[in-house]
Design a protein around this motif. Structure first.
Motif, PDB file in Angstrom:
ATOM      1  N   ILE A   1       0.855  -1.200   0.000  1.00 27.21           N
ATOM      2  CA  ILE A   1       0.000   0.000   0.000  1.00 27.21           C
ATOM      3  C   ILE A   1       0.890   1.249   0.000  1.00 27.21           C
ATOM      4  N   LEU A   2       1.938   1.231   0.852  1.00 28.11           N
ATOM      5  CA  LEU A   2       2.820   2.404   0.967  1.00 28.11           C
ATOM      6  C   LEU A   2       3.529   2.702  -0.355  1.00 28.11           C
ATOM      7  N   ARG A   3       4.003   1.657  -1.007  1.00 32.73           N
ATOM      8  CA  ARG A   3       4.752   1.878  -2.262  1.00 32.73           C
ATOM      9  C   ARG A   3       3.810   2.364  -3.369  1.00 32.73           C
ATOM     10  N   ARG A   4       2.570   1.862  -3.333  1.00 33.27           N
ATOM     11  CA  ARG A   4       1.594   2.325  -4.323  1.00 33.27           C
ATOM     12  C   ARG A   4       1.293   3.817  -4.109  1.00 33.27           C
ATOM     13  N   LEU A   5       1.124   4.179  -2.838  1.00 38.68           N
ATOM     14  CA  LEU A   5       0.849   5.590  -2.526  1.00 38.68           C
ATOM     15  C   LEU A   5       2.014   6.472  -2.977  1.00 38.68           C
ATOM     16  N   ALA A   6       3.235   6.020  -2.717  1.00 33.25           N
ATOM     17  CA  ALA A   6       4.419   6.814  -3.091  1.00 33.25           C
ATOM     18  C   ALA A   6       4.460   7.014  -4.604  1.00 33.25           C
ATOM     19  N   ALA A   7       4.093   5.968  -5.344  1.00 37.33           N
ATOM     20  CA  ALA A   7       4.124   6.074  -6.807  1.00 37.33           C
ATOM     21  C   ALA A   7       3.044   7.037  -7.302  1.00 37.33           C
ATOM     22  N   GLU A   8       1.928   7.121  -6.560  1.00 38.84           N
ATOM     23  CA  GLU A   8       0.812   7.978  -6.997  1.00 38.84           C
ATOM     24  C   GLU A   8       1.007   9.460  -6.647  1.00 38.84           C
ATOM     25  N   CYS A   9       1.792   9.726  -5.572  1.00 38.87           N
ATOM     26  CA  CYS A   9       1.951  11.122  -5.116  1.00 38.87           C
ATOM     27  C   CYS A   9       3.113  11.764  -5.856  1.00 38.87           C
ATOM     28  N   GLU A  10       2.812  12.556  -6.857  1.00 35.18           N
ATOM     29  CA  GLU A  10       3.882  13.074  -7.714  1.00 35.18           C
ATOM     30  C   GLU A  10       4.779  14.100  -7.018  1.00 35.18           C
ATOM     31  N   ALA A  11       4.178  14.989  -6.206  1.00 37.92           N
ATOM     32  CA  ALA A  11       4.969  16.065  -5.600  1.00 37.92           C
ATOM     33  C   ALA A  11       6.029  15.501  -4.657  1.00 37.92           C
ATOM     34  N   GLY A  12       5.651  14.532  -3.848  1.00 36.42           N
ATOM     35  CA  GLY A  12       6.575  13.963  -2.881  1.00 36.42           C
ATOM     36  C   GLY A  12       5.816  13.490  -1.662  1.00 36.42           C
ATOM     37  N   ILE A  13       6.488  12.681  -0.845  1.00 38.50           N
ATOM     38  CA  ILE A  13       5.833  12.180   0.366  1.00 38.50           C
ATOM     39  C   ILE A  13       6.756  12.324   1.574  1.00 38.50           C
ATOM     40  N   VAL A  14       6.125  12.471   2.726  1.00 37.59           N
ATOM     41  CA  VAL A  14       6.834  12.367   3.999  1.00 37.59           C
ATOM     42  C   VAL A  14       6.189  11.170   4.681  1.00 37.59           C
TER      43      VAL A  14
END
Ligand code: DC
Length: 233
Positions: free
Chosen positions: A114-127
């Motif tokens: 789930i985390l890796r999918r979210l990271a791939a979807e969030c273009e600006a960046g993630i914390v």
């Protein structure tokens, strides 16, 4: 850009990560909330013992439960079978169970996907914050931070956060609970809590909230500048 923040319970990760994400314009992801969503599913099914232990035959059915996530006002909110979750994730029962079920690799694999999918979807960046963000889930993170604080200070912050009175006795009891949870999180076989070798270590014991946030935002901006100037050459 990925900013990975790890550290023990009560080190100030969640509130700090949320504010760092807001200032950078990134999405905030609390990985612990996803473990809590699986823990809630287990509690609702009556699959866990009063001590929060999940019997081995329940691990695969639990991992197959439909846990998802959506971004709401810049933060990721977990869902269980399509239903958005909130305060029900923070009960003492769910907290105790989350610590136990997160020791199962099957559950960890689901959360990590789930985390890796979210990271791939969030273009600006993630914390992204948790226990193994910089070591296991995002070893390629652009910035890794490991937050620590002495147990009594972490206990004091927890009590304040819960709106409780801060007495010496309560601090002692909460501090003992936090240390027990740290020990369980650090000694388990699957992805134990540990500091990444290349992490920036921040001891927040004597730092204000603003100082914690500013240190991480400044480090992230320095990193962004390097990444951008490397991209130009
Ligand atoms: O951060 P938290 O207290 O909401 O986390 C709940 C539990 O989930 C905690 O006992 C440890 C576990 N956890 C984990 O094993 N790995 C993570 N990346 C995040 C949380």
């Amino acid at each position: 850009m990925i900013v990975a923040i790890d550290g023990p319970a009560g080190s100030g990760k969640s509130t700090t990560a949320r504010e760092v994400a807001r200032r950078l314009g990134f999405v905030h992801i609390d990985s612990g909330a996803l473990y809590r969503a699986f823990a809630l599913a287990a509690c609702q099914q009556g699959w866990v013992s009063p001590a929060g232990i999940l019997p081995p035959e329940r691990v695969a059915p639990l991992a197959a439960r439909e846990v998802g996530a959506e971004v709401v006002h810049g933060s990721v909110v977990p869902r269980l079978e399509g239903r958005r979750l909130g305060d029900e994730l923070r009960t003492p029962e769910v907290t105790a169970c989350a610590s136990k079920i997160s020791a199962h690799p099957e559950i960890r694999n689901q959360v990590n996907a789930i985390l890796r999918r979210l990271a791939a979807e969030c273009e600006a960046g993630i914390v992204c914050e948790g226990r193994d963000m910089g070591t296991v889930v995002f070893p390629e993170a652009d910035l890794k931070v490991f937050m620590v604080a002495v147990p009594d200070e972490r206990a004091r912050r927890r009590l304040l956060q819960q709106g409780q009175e801060v007495t010496a006795e309560k601090v002692r009891a909460e501090s003992a609970r936090l240390v027990a949870r740290d020990t369980a999180d650090s000694q388990r076989e699957a992805s134990p809590l540990r500091q990444a070798e290349d992490a920036l270590v921040i001891d927040t014991t004597d730092l204000s909230f603003e100082e914690q946030v500013e240190r991480i935002v400044a480090a992230a901006r320095r990193r962004l500048d390097t990444v951008e100037s490397d991209g130009l050459h």
